[in-house]
Design an enzyme around this catalytic site. Structure first.
Site, mmCIF file in Angstrom:
data_model
loop_
_atom_site.group_PDB
_atom_site.id
_atom_site.type_symbol
_atom_site.label_atom_id
_atom_site.label_comp_id
_atom_site.label_asym_id
_atom_site.label_seq_id
_atom_site.Cartn_x
_atom_site.Cartn_y
_atom_site.Cartn_z
ATOM 1 N N ARG A 186 0.833 -1.222 0.000
ATOM 2 C CA ARG A 186 0.000 0.000 0.000
ATOM 3 C C ARG A 186 0.855 1.254 0.000
ATOM 4 O O ARG A 186 0.378 2.349 -0.236
ATOM 5 C CB ARG A 186 -0.905 -0.001 1.228
ATOM 6 C CG ARG A 186 -1.913 -1.132 1.278
ATOM 7 C CD ARG A 186 -2.617 -1.165 2.599
ATOM 8 N NE ARG A 186 -3.396 0.017 2.818
ATOM 9 C CZ ARG A 186 -4.692 0.116 2.494
ATOM 10 N NH1 ARG A 186 -5.297 -0.913 1.953
ATOM 11 N NH2 ARG A 186 -5.360 1.218 2.692
ATOM 12 N N TRP B 103 2.875 5.977 2.084
ATOM 13 C CA TRP B 103 3.009 6.472 0.710
ATOM 14 C C TRP B 103 2.795 7.966 0.828
ATOM 15 O O TRP B 103 1.703 8.415 1.175
ATOM 16 C CB TRP B 103 1.965 5.844 -0.204
ATOM 17 C CG TRP B 103 2.140 6.201 -1.649
ATOM 18 C CD1 TRP B 103 3.058 5.691 -2.520
ATOM 19 C CD2 TRP B 103 1.409 7.170 -2.399
ATOM 20 N NE1 TRP B 103 2.917 6.260 -3.763
ATOM 21 C CE2 TRP B 103 1.921 7.183 -3.714
ATOM 22 C CE3 TRP B 103 0.360 8.034 -2.091
ATOM 23 C CZ2 TRP B 103 1.416 7.999 -4.710
ATOM 24 C CZ3 TRP B 103 -0.151 8.859 -3.089
ATOM 25 C CH2 TRP B 103 0.379 8.846 -4.382
ATOM 26 N N ASN C 219 -3.961 7.142 7.782
ATOM 27 C CA ASN C 219 -4.053 6.902 6.339
ATOM 28 C C ASN C 219 -5.155 7.812 5.829
ATOM 29 O O ASN C 219 -6.277 7.784 6.315
ATOM 30 C CB ASN C 219 -4.394 5.437 6.058
ATOM 31 C CG ASN C 219 -4.607 5.213 4.569
ATOM 32 O OD1 ASN C 219 -4.056 5.930 3.747
ATOM 33 N ND2 ASN C 219 -5.424 4.222 4.226
ATOM 34 N N GLY C 220 -4.844 8.647 4.832
ATOM 35 C CA GLY C 220 -5.847 9.563 4.277
ATOM 36 C C GLY C 220 -5.239 10.932 4.066
ATOM 37 O O GLY C 220 -4.023 11.104 4.111
ATOM 38 N N GLU D 169 -4.358 -1.498 -21.344
ATOM 39 C CA GLU D 169 -3.898 -2.286 -20.196
ATOM 40 C C GLU D 169 -2.486 -2.780 -20.434
ATOM 41 O O GLU D 169 -1.648 -2.741 -19.527
ATOM 42 C CB GLU D 169 -4.858 -3.443 -19.932
ATOM 43 C CG GLU D 169 -4.488 -4.322 -18.763
ATOM 44 C CD GLU D 169 -4.356 -3.562 -17.442
ATOM 45 O OE1 GLU D 169 -4.798 -2.394 -17.337
ATOM 46 O OE2 GLU D 169 -3.778 -4.140 -16.507
ATOM 47 N N HIS E 164 -1.716 9.955 -37.932
ATOM 48 C CA HIS E 164 -2.129 11.369 -37.878
ATOM 49 C C HIS E 164 -1.241 12.174 -36.936
ATOM 50 O O HIS E 164 -1.688 13.131 -36.325
ATOM 51 C CB HIS E 164 -3.605 11.453 -37.453
ATOM 52 C CG HIS E 164 -4.529 10.817 -38.432
ATOM 53 N ND1 HIS E 164 -4.835 11.366 -39.660
ATOM 54 C CD2 HIS E 164 -5.154 9.608 -38.399
ATOM 55 C CE1 HIS E 164 -5.650 10.566 -40.319
ATOM 56 N NE2 HIS E 164 -5.851 9.487 -39.582
ATOM 57 N N LYS F 287 -0.641 0.469 -3.929
ATOM 58 C CA LYS F 287 -1.643 -0.464 -4.433
ATOM 59 C C LYS F 287 -3.045 0.135 -4.399
ATOM 60 O O LYS F 287 -3.826 -0.038 -5.317
ATOM 61 C CB LYS F 287 -1.631 -1.757 -3.602
ATOM 62 C CG LYS F 287 -2.629 -2.793 -4.070
ATOM 63 C CD LYS F 287 -2.316 -3.280 -5.457
ATOM 64 C CE LYS F 287 -3.311 -4.292 -5.954
ATOM 65 N NZ LYS F 287 -3.087 -4.636 -7.380
HETATM 66 C C1 AGP Z 1 -3.087 -1.094 -12.056
HETATM 67 O O1 AGP Z 1 -2.017 -1.974 -12.346
HETATM 68 C C2 AGP Z 1 -2.708 -0.059 -11.035
HETATM 69 N N1 AGP Z 1 -2.215 -0.631 -9.849
HETATM 70 C C3 AGP Z 1 -3.792 0.978 -10.825
HETATM 71 O O2 AGP Z 1 -4.048 1.589 -12.058
HETATM 72 C C4 AGP Z 1 -5.137 0.454 -10.286
HETATM 73 O O3 AGP Z 1 -5.786 -0.347 -11.259
HETATM 74 C C5 AGP Z 1 -6.025 1.654 -9.973
HETATM 75 O O4 AGP Z 1 -5.381 2.425 -8.973
HETATM 76 C C6 AGP Z 1 -7.433 1.270 -9.484
HETATM 77 O O5 AGP Z 1 -7.326 0.550 -8.299
HETATM 78 P P1 AGP Z 1 -8.662 -0.193 -7.747
HETATM 79 O O6 AGP Z 1 -9.022 -1.234 -8.767
HETATM 80 O O7 AGP Z 1 -8.268 -0.759 -6.422
HETATM 81 O O8 AGP Z 1 -9.735 0.857 -7.641
#
Ligand code: AGP
Length: 601
Positions: A28, A74, A98-99, A476, A499, A596
C-alpha cells in the site's frame, strides 16, 4: 495509500507480528515505516525512511511488548523521509494515519496561535496536534474524538495511543478503511484484512464517523455521539487462495499464474447451470445507458465491456475515469445504470464518484475484490471477483476477473435483450467453462515472452496499437509495461497513429498490437506495415494464423469467442511486462512512486 497495523494482547510478544503485519501491507506504500509501543508504561517510537526491512533492523525484538501501532507510508504531504514518517506524537497523543486532512492548513494556523510547533510537514502531525489540543482541554478521549470529527475535513483512518493509557488502542475512521481483527486474548487493527490473515480471519469494519476503543479482551465501537454500536463480525473466506508468494519470486508472477484458478472461481457461479446461472447476474434491460466508472486497470476493464455492450447488446455504454466523472456533466438520468469497478474498493476517486451517484439516487453496482470495502457500502449491490488478495501493485488477476465478470454481464444482457441467441449464449458459456484451459495455454508461452522481453528491455519507449476491443486491450498492456519496467509506452488507436504520433517511431522501437477481429485485422496489419517500414520491432497477438508473417513476431491465442479474447490477449502483455521488469531489475511488486490502493484524490 498507507498501511496501518495495531495489536493489543494479553501476551507480551507482539513486536514480530506487528512487523509481519506491516510487511503484508507494504504494497500500500513503502516510502517509510514506523512503530509506537509501550514498554514498562513508557512510549517508544521508532521510524525509518524506506522499507519495513529498514525499520525491522532498528527494533529490539527481545523487548516484552503487548500493545503497539505501526505504519507504512506512501507520501502525500511532505517528502518520504524519517521526520515525516508515522507515528507522529504531540504531548499525550501518538497516531498513525491513512488519508488526507483537507483543512490541515487552517488547523495549523489555529494551533500555531496556541503555540504549537511542528517538526514535520505532514497533515498527520497537524491532526495529531489537534487531537492533543482537544484532549488537553478535558482529558476525555470521547469528547476529543467527537470534536475532531466535527472539525476535521478530509479522509482518515487513525490508530491512536494515549500515553497514560497503555491498555487501549483508539481508532477513528472517515473514508479510509480500518478494520478490527478478533483474536484469542489479542485484538488487531489493520487497514485491510490481508495484514492480519496469518492471525485471524474474523473482523469488524468501522464505518464513517465511527470510533473504537480496543484492548486485548474488549472491542467497543461508538458512533460520533458516543453511543455504543453493535457491529457485525465478518469472516474473510478466500477460496483456496495461497497467501504469501509460495514458490514465486514475485507476487506479480504468482498472481498472473493464479488467473486460471481465480477467474474460474469468480465466474463459475454464473456458468454451472448454463443460462439459468447466467441470469443470476443483474437485469439491466430497463436502462438505456450503462456507465462504467473506475481508475487505471479497473477503468481499462470497463473499456473492454464498453466494446462488448455496444457490439452485442445494442446498448449505449460509456466509460469514465472516476477522477473526471465528478467534475463534468454526465447527463445522468434514472435510465442510466452505473457500474463502479475497483479491486481494492477503496480508491478515493472511484469512491467519491460512487457517492455522487448515491446522492443523486441513481442505480449502481460495484465490481469489487475487497469485501466490506468502502465502495461496497455506497453502491446498491456488489458483484465480487473471488481472486483473493492482490498484493502486487500492478493489477493482473483482478483486471482479468473484472473483464470476465463484465463479459458475462454483457452476455446476460444480450440474452435478455435477444440480441444474442440462446444457442450463441450456451456456446459462449461452454467456452467460459474452459477458460482455465485457454489461460493455461497462454501462460505456458513463457519462452516466447522471455525472448521478447530480451529484445525490448533496453528500449526507452514503446507503442501499443489496436482497433476496437484490441485498442482497449492496448491500454492495459501499455500500463503494465510502464508500471513495472519504467519503459515509457503509449496506447494508440492503430488508425490514428499516422495522424501525428508515427513521427515518434524509431528503429527497433517496440510496437505491440493485437488483432482479434476479422473485420478490422487487415487494417491493423496495414498500420503495422506502416511502422515496420519505419524501423519498428512489431509483436502481434492474434488468433488468426493467416496473419503470421516473417516481418514480425506473432503470439497465437486460441480461436475463441470475442467474449473471452480480452482475457487471453492480456496475458502476453502481463508476462512480457513482467519478464522485461525482471531484466531491468526493478522493484516489481512495489514499483517506485506507486501504491496499491490510492485512497487520496
Ligand atoms: C493497475 O495496475 C494499477 N495498480 C492501478 O491503475 C489500479 O488499477 C487503480 O489504482 C485502481 O485501483 P482499484 O481497482 O483498487 O480501484
Amino acid at each position: 495509500m498507507c498501511g496501518i497495523v495495531g495489536i493489543v494482547s494479553k501476551k507480551y510478544n507482539i513486536l514480530p507480528s506487528l512487523i509481519d503485519g506491516l510487511k503484508n501491507l507494504e504494497y500500500r506504500g513503502y516510502d517509510s515505516a514506523g512503530v509506537a509501543y509501550f514498554i514498562n508504561n513508557n512510549l517508544k517510537i521508532i521510524k525509518e525512511k524506506g522499507t519495513v526491512k529498514n525499520l525491522e533492523n532498528k527494533i529490539d525484538f527481545k523487548e516484552k511488548v503487548n500493545i503497539g501501532i505501526a505504519h507504512t507510508r506512501w507520501a502525500t504531504h511532505g517528502n518520504a523521509n524519517k521526520i515525516n514518517a508515522h507515528p507522529h506524537n504531540v504531548n499525550h497523543i501518538t497516531i498513525v494515519h491513512n488519508g488526507i486532512i483537507e483543512n490541515c492548513n487552517e488547523l495549523k494556523k489555529d494551533l500555531k496561535d496556541y503555540n504549537y510547533t511542528f517538526k514535520s510537514n505532514t497533515d498527520t502531525e497537524i491532526a495529531c496536534a489537534y487531537l492533543s489540543y482537544c484532549y488537553d482541554q478535558n482529558k476525555n478521549i470521547h469528547m476529543t474524538i467527537e470534536r475532531f470529527m466535527d472539525k476535521v475535513k478530509g479522509s482518515y483512518a487513525i490508530a491512536l495511543l494515549i500515553d497514560n493509557d497503555d491498555k487501549n488502542i483508539y481508532l477513528l475512521k472517515k473514508e479510509s478503511p480500518l478494520i478490527i481483527g478478533l483474536g484469542k486474548d489479542t485484538n488487531y487493527i489493520a487497514s485491510d484484512i490481508t495484514a492480519i490473515l496469518n492471525y485471524t480471519n474474523k473482523y469488524i469494519s468501522l464505518d464513517d464517523f465511527q470510533y473504537a476503543k480496543v484492548n486485548y479482551k474488549d472491542i467497543l465501537v461508538y458512533n460520533k455521539s458516543g453511543d455504543v454500536l453493535k457491529k457485525k463480525i465478518n469472516e474473510y473466506k478466500s477460496k483456496n487462495i495461497v497467501t504469501g508468494k509460495a514458490h514465486y519470486k514475485h507476487y506479480m508472477l504468482k498472481e498472473i499464474i493464479e488467473q486460471k484458478k481465480v477467474i474460474s472461481n469468480t465466474i463459475f457461479p454464473y456458468l454451472e447451470k448454463g443460462i439459468k446461472s447466467l441470469l443470476k447476474l443483474p437485469n439491466l434491460t430497463k436502462y438505456n445507458q450503462i456507465n462504467i466508472i473506475g481508475c487505471g486497470s479497473a477503468m481499462h476493464a470497463g473499456l473492454v465491456a464498453k466494446y462488448l455492450f455496444r457490439e452485442f447488446t445494442n446498448t449505449k455504454c460509456e466509460v469514465f475515469l472516476a477522477s473526471e466523472f465528478r467534475y463534468q456533466n454526465n447527463f445522468l438520468t434514472t435510465d442510466t445504470f452505473n457500474i463502479f469497478i475497483s479491486q481494492s474498493g477503496e480508491t478515493a476517486d472511484t469512491l467519491q464518484a460512487a457517492k455522487l451517484i448515491k446522492e443523486k439516487k441513481l442505480d449502481s453496482l460495484g465490481i469489487i475484490n475487497a469485501k466490506e470495502s468502502s465502495i461496497t457500502k455506497v453502491v446498491d449491490t456488489s458483484l465480487y471477483i473471488e481472486v483473493g488478495p492482490e498484493i502486487s501493485v500492478a493489477s493482473t488477476k483482478a483486471y482479468s476477473a473484472q473483464v470476465a465478470i463484465l463479459a458475462l454481464l454483457v452476455l446476460s444482457h444480450g440474452y435478455r435483450n435477444k440480441t444474442i441467441s440462446s444457442k450463441q449464449t450456451e456456446s459462449i458459456i461452454n467456452e467460459f467453462k474452459k477458460i482455465n484451459v485457454f489461460i493455461n495455454k497462454m501462460s505456458n508461452k513463457k519462452d516466447q515472452y522471455k525472448m521478447i522481453a530480451k529484445k525490448i528491455y533496453k528500449e526507452e519507449h514503446a507503442f501499443y496499437i489496436g482497433r476496437g476491443l484490441d485498442y482497449a486491450l492496448c491500454m492495459e498492456g501499455s500500463l503494465k509495461l510502464k508500471e513495472v519496467s519504467y519503459i515509457h509506452s503509449e496506447a494508440y488507436a492503430a488508425g490514428e497513429l499516422k495522424h501525428g504520433a508515427i513521427s515518434l517511431i524509431n528503429k527497433n522501437m517496440p510496437v505491440f498490437s493485437s488483432a482479434t477481429n476479422d473485420k478490422l485485422n487487415s487494417k491493423t496489419v496495414s498500420n503495422l506495415e506502416e511502422v515496420i517500414s519505419r524501423g519498428a520491432n512489431v509483436f502481434l497477438i492474434t488468433d488468426d494464423k493467416n496473419l503470421i508473417d516473417k516481418s514480425y513476431e506473432t503470439i497465437i491465442i486460441p480461436n475463441v469467442s470475442i467474449f473471452l479474447k480480452g482475457i487471453l490477449v492480456v496475458i502476453p502483455y502481463q508476462l512480457i511486462a513482467y519478464y522485461t521488469a525482471v531484466l531491468k531489475g526493478t522493484n516489481i511488486d512495489k514499483p517506485k512512486n506507486l501504491a496499491k490502493s490510492v485512497t487520496v484524490e
